[in-house]
Structures are given as C-alpha cells and as structure tokens.
Motif scaffolding. Structure first.
Motif, short mmCIF file in Angstrom:
data_model
loop_
_atom_site.label_atom_id
_atom_site.label_comp_id
_atom_site.label_asym_id
_atom_site.label_seq_id
_atom_site.Cartn_x
_atom_site.Cartn_y
_atom_site.Cartn_z
N UNK A 153 -2.33 -9.68 -0.12
CA UNK A 153 -1.88 -10.27 1.13
C UNK A 153 -0.78 -9.44 1.77
N UNK A 154 0.13 -8.93 0.93
CA UNK A 154 1.22 -8.08 1.42
C UNK A 154 0.69 -6.79 2.02
N UNK A 155 -0.31 -6.19 1.36
CA UNK A 155 -0.92 -4.97 1.88
C UNK A 155 -1.61 -5.24 3.21
N UNK A 156 -2.34 -6.36 3.29
CA UNK A 156 -3.06 -6.69 4.51
C UNK A 156 -2.11 -6.92 5.68
N UNK A 157 -1.00 -7.63 5.42
CA UNK A 157 -0.02 -7.92 6.47
C UNK A 157 0.65 -6.64 6.96
N UNK A 158 0.99 -5.74 6.02
CA UNK A 158 1.64 -4.47 6.39
C UNK A 158 0.70 -3.60 7.21
N UNK A 159 -0.58 -3.55 6.78
CA UNK A 159 -1.54 -2.71 7.49
C UNK A 159 -1.86 -3.27 8.87
N UNK A 160 -1.89 -4.60 9.02
CA UNK A 160 -2.24 -5.22 10.30
C UNK A 160 -1.26 -4.87 11.40
N UNK A 161 0.01 -4.62 11.03
CA UNK A 161 1.01 -4.25 12.04
C UNK A 161 0.81 -2.83 12.55
N UNK A 162 0.01 -2.02 11.81
CA UNK A 162 -0.22 -0.63 12.18
C UNK A 162 -1.58 -0.39 12.81
N UNK A 163 -2.54 -1.28 12.54
CA UNK A 163 -3.93 -1.06 12.96
C UNK A 163 -4.07 -0.92 14.47
N UNK A 164 -3.38 -1.78 15.23
CA UNK A 164 -3.47 -1.74 16.70
C UNK A 164 -2.95 -0.42 17.23
N UNK A 165 -1.80 -0.01 16.72
CA UNK A 165 -1.18 1.25 17.15
C UNK A 165 -2.09 2.43 16.83
N UNK A 166 -2.66 2.45 15.64
CA UNK A 166 -3.54 3.55 15.22
C UNK A 166 -4.78 3.64 16.12
#
Length: 311
Positions: free
Chosen positions: A230-243
C-alpha cells in the motif's frame, strides 16, 4: 529587425490543404480548446480555494495550469479563425509576438516539469528535510526562475529568427509562427542562428529531462525499499500523473525542436505539433484530476458547495 522589411506579413497555410474538412476541424479544435480552458480553470480554482491543496506539489501544478492556459491562448484562437477564413495573413510583428509568447510559455512548461520532478524527489526521498527544501520562499523562487528563464530564452530565439532577412516567399507552412517553418523562409545563411537555437533547445529539453530521469531513479529506489504494498502504491501514485505528462510533452517537443529546420516535414511535424499544443494541455488537467484522489475530492467539495449555496 530592419533587415526584414522586405516581408511585411506572413501567410499561415495551416490546414488549407484539407479544404472542406476545415469546418469539421474547427468544431473539433474549438471543443478541445474549451475543454482545455475549463479543465485548467477548474484545476486553478480548486487549488486556490481548497486549503488542503496548499502544498508545493499543487502550487507548481497551479502555475503549470496557468502557463498552459496562456500557451494555448497564444496559438489556438488565431488557428480557429484561420480555419474559417480565406485571409490567413499575420503581420511581421504579430508573427514575432506570437512566437515569443508561445516559446516563452512552452519553455516555462518544460522547466516547471523539471522542478515538479525535483519536488517529488524531495517529498519521497528526503521527507524529513522536505519542509526546508521546498519552503514557500523556495517554491516562489523556483517558479519565478522558470518563468524568467523561459521568456529570456524565448526572446533570444525570436530575435535570432526575425533578425534574418525575409525577401522571398511569405507562406508559413504551419498553423502558427513556429521556428522551423518561419526560419526556412529567410533568404540568408541560417546555420549560426539555428545552432544557437538548437543549443537552447538542448538546454531546455534534454537537461531537464535528464534531471527528471535521475530524480525518478532515486524515487524508484526509495519506493522499492518501502515494506508495504500500500505504501509503494501510494508513493507511486503521486508520481504517475507527472510522468505521463513528462513523457508526452518532452517526447513530442524533442522530435520537432532537436533537429535542423532542413529536416522539417510539414505534414508529420504539424501532427506532432497538434499533440503538444492541444493534446498535452488537454492531458494535464485530465490526468491530474482523474488520477489524483485529492483533486477529485476537492472538485466534489467545490461542486457540492456550488449547488448547496442558496440562490
């Protein structure tokens, strides 16, 4: 710019070769333009009104939305008029002005995306130092630097193009005054001017992109060390839009601006240009609103307040 007095106006060819399809394109592009304006206005309003979004990440997103709004205003209204008009001329000064503002906001967007990558690095890899690394004073300085640098580079590029003599054809094989289709009309040697513009392009596109890649390398390493899924998913979700926005924006812009004007091909380049002048500004609010729960909640709250307010 006295040398350019031979040509007093330019003729934007745009989509004139498509003939009867132009009214259809007008309707499509008008709809997309209105969606871009409403989408970015929604993002700006939500971030401004919702105090929970008063963070560095959303501050830079707000600045990016403002920049992209003016970026499209510099091009699309004139393009829409030309789709329904027989007279597609643009004065010499108007052409230079359009190029200056388009490039200024385009370069600002590129630099802002780089800064947003650094913001994600600081938030994920340096969470304890994040309030210091991204204080409001530093955020303001970074945003201001992006804008000033963007328009300084734009001024240099515009002067390099319009200081050349234009004494032949005035037909710009594009739907706005972009560097390659305009500089090809110059009746003088353009090598040195193009070389300086190319160097500016490398500084604007390649350097920030490499910086973003390095930032995301550190981010990926940090995310992989997070024990919970869950921690990995939350951290990645904040970057996905920008990427997503970075890949589309830098990919399209690099394919057009990191090569000589001699290799300019009107049909293919016009299609790629449509992608980063229309699709990317459209993508930004859609990606950030559809993929970001904080923005979704803030939009729902704003809509709820709007309809619950007594008349």
């Amino acid at each position: 710019m006295a040398n350019s007095s031979f040509v007093t106006e330019f003729l934007l060819m745009g989509f004139s070769s498509l003939g009867e399809l132009q009214p259809v394109l007008f309707m499509v592009f008008l709809a997309l333009y209105l969606i871009i304006l409403s989408g970015n206005f929604t993002i700006i309003s939500v971030i401004f009104l919702d105090r929970s979004l008063h963070t560095p990440m959303y501050f830079f997103l707000c600045v990016l939305s403002v920049s992209e709004t003016f970026y499209t205003i510099a091009i699309l209204p004139k393009m829409l008029i030309n789709l329904l008009s027989v007279l597609r001329t643009l004065s010499f000064l108007s052409c230079a002005t359009q190029m200056f503002f388009f490039l200024g906001f385009a370069v600002t967007n590129c630099l802002l995306l780089g800064v947003m990558g650094y913001d994600r690095y600081a938030a994920i890899c340096q969470p304890l130092h994040y309030p210091i690394l991204m204080s409001w004073r530093i955020c303001g300085q970074l945003a201001g630097s992006c804008i000033v640098t963007g328009f300084l580079i734009s001024l240099v590029a515009t002067i390099l193009v319009f200081s050349l003599p234009f004494c032949g054809s005035n037909k710009v094989d594009h739907y706005f005054c972009d560097i390659s289709p305009v500089i090809r009309l110059a009746c003088a040697e353009t090598y040195s001017n193009e070389l300086i513009i190319f160097i500016c392009g490398v500084l604007v596109l390649v350097v920030p992109f490499i910086f973003i890649c390095i930032s995301y390398g550190f981010i990926a390493r940090t995310i992989l060390r997070i024990p919970s899924t869950e921690g990995k998913r939350k951290a990645f979700s904040t970057c996905a839009s920008h990427l997503t926005v970075v890949i589309v924006h830098y990919g399209c812009a690099s394919s057009v601006y990191l090569r000589p004007s001699a290799k300019y091909t009107s049909g293919r380049d016009r299609l790629v240009t449509v992608t980063y002048t229309i699709i990317t500004p459209l993508l930004n609010p859609m990606v950030y609103s559809l993929r970001n729960k904080d923005v979704q909640i803030a939009i729902q709250k704003m809509i709820g307040k709007t309809f619950s307010t007594p008349m």
